[in-house]
Design a protein around this motif. Sequence first.
Motif, PDB file in Angstrom:
ATOM      1  N   VAL A  84       1.032   6.805  -7.033  1.00  6.21           N
ATOM      2  CA  VAL A  84      -0.010   7.798  -7.285  1.00  6.21           C
ATOM      3  C   VAL A  84       0.611   9.190  -7.306  1.00  6.21           C
ATOM      4  CG1 VAL A  84      -2.086   8.882  -6.338  1.00  6.21           C
ATOM      5  CG2 VAL A  84      -1.897   6.392  -6.402  1.00  6.21           C
ATOM      6  N   LYS A  85       1.549   9.447  -6.399  1.00  3.42           N
ATOM      7  CA  LYS A  85       2.211  10.756  -6.344  1.00  3.42           C
ATOM      8  C   LYS A  85       3.156  10.958  -7.517  1.00  3.42           C
ATOM      9  CE  LYS A  85       1.882  11.057  -1.380  1.00  3.42           C
ATOM     10  NZ  LYS A  85       2.531  10.701  -0.146  1.00  3.42           N
ATOM     11  N   ASP A 131      -4.612   5.169  -9.842  1.00  6.18           N
ATOM     12  CA  ASP A 131      -4.394   4.503  -8.570  1.00  6.18           C
ATOM     13  C   ASP A 131      -4.438   2.994  -8.774  1.00  6.18           C
ATOM     14  OD1 ASP A 131      -4.273   3.654  -5.979  1.00  6.18           O
ATOM     15  OD2 ASP A 131      -6.050   4.723  -5.307  1.00  6.18           O
ATOM     16  N   SER A 188      -3.977   0.874  -6.316  1.00  5.43           N
ATOM     17  CA  SER A 188      -4.375   0.173  -5.098  1.00  5.43           C
ATOM     18  C   SER A 188      -5.793  -0.341  -5.245  1.00  5.43           C
ATOM     19  CB  SER A 188      -4.260   1.097  -3.880  1.00  5.43           C
ATOM     20  OG  SER A 188      -5.143   2.173  -4.006  1.00  5.43           O
ATOM     21  N   ASP A 219       1.978   1.695  -3.557  1.00  4.98           N
ATOM     22  CA  ASP A 219       0.858   2.192  -4.351  1.00  4.98           C
ATOM     23  C   ASP A 219       0.721   3.707  -4.181  1.00  4.98           C
ATOM     24  OD1 ASP A 219       0.266  -0.388  -5.152  1.00  4.98           O
ATOM     25  OD2 ASP A 219      -1.498  -0.589  -3.862  1.00  4.98           O
ATOM     26  N   GLY A 220       0.849   4.168  -2.947  1.00  5.73           N
ATOM     27  CA  GLY A 220       0.734   5.605  -2.683  1.00  5.73           C
ATOM     28  C   GLY A 220       1.842   6.406  -3.326  1.00  5.73           C
ATOM     29  N   TYR A 254       0.824  -1.212   0.000  1.00  5.90           N
ATOM     30  CA  TYR A 254       0.000   0.000   0.000  1.00  5.90           C
ATOM     31  C   TYR A 254       0.861   1.266   0.000  1.00  5.90           C
ATOM     32  CZ  TYR A 254      -4.023  -3.004   0.649  1.00  5.90           C
ATOM     33  OH  TYR A 254      -4.982  -3.968   0.471  1.00  5.90           O
ATOM     34  N   GLU A 255       2.012   1.225   0.675  1.00  6.82           N
ATOM     35  CA  GLU A 255       2.929   2.371   0.632  1.00  6.82           C
ATOM     36  C   GLU A 255       3.436   2.601  -0.791  1.00  6.82           C
ATOM     37  OE1 GLU A 255       6.095   1.734   3.433  1.00  6.82           O
ATOM     38  OE2 GLU A 255       4.757   1.915   5.157  1.00  6.82           O
TER      39      GLU A 255
END
Length: 175
Positions: free
Chosen positions: A165-166, A172, A174, A161-162, A158-159
Amino acid sequence: MNDLKLIDTYKSFLQAYSPEQIRYIPEKGAWSIGQMYDHLIVVAHEYLDSVEACALAGGEQTQGKTEFGEYLFNIGGFPPVKIQLPPELNADPDNTKTKEDIRRELDQLMERMKELKIKVDEINPNYKQEHGGFGWLNAQEWFDLVAMHFRHHLRQKYELDGVWVKHGDGSDASI
């Protein structure tokens, strides 16, 4: 969630990633999504090798787990912290695999787990193999460690994935 369903969930996560996302390394010292998958698969096979070694041990081992090993199995998983391995055990995982390569390796891992799941209950629980950090583990404990390790890396997934996105195109991955 049982072991195979957890790995199946990782397979479904995989489908959402582009080739660029799979190989993207967000910063020096970090892993890509593909490297995280490679690490999970390689370590799972190492744990399953130890399950098989327990079956072949032929002699009972009276030594037990380390204090951290006891803690790990009492809570049923790794604590929610990043674990830094010593440099000699911390080689970067493979970052060249395609989504199809990873999916195929996850399928092979699941097949191996299905075969060993049938056998693990029949292995004498006093036949053990030593883990460098957790002490002496029996076949069931080595088998359980596979799912514990996959659950531990969900936070990393999940980190990553974030970060994408940035960095990425704004889509996204996730789920």
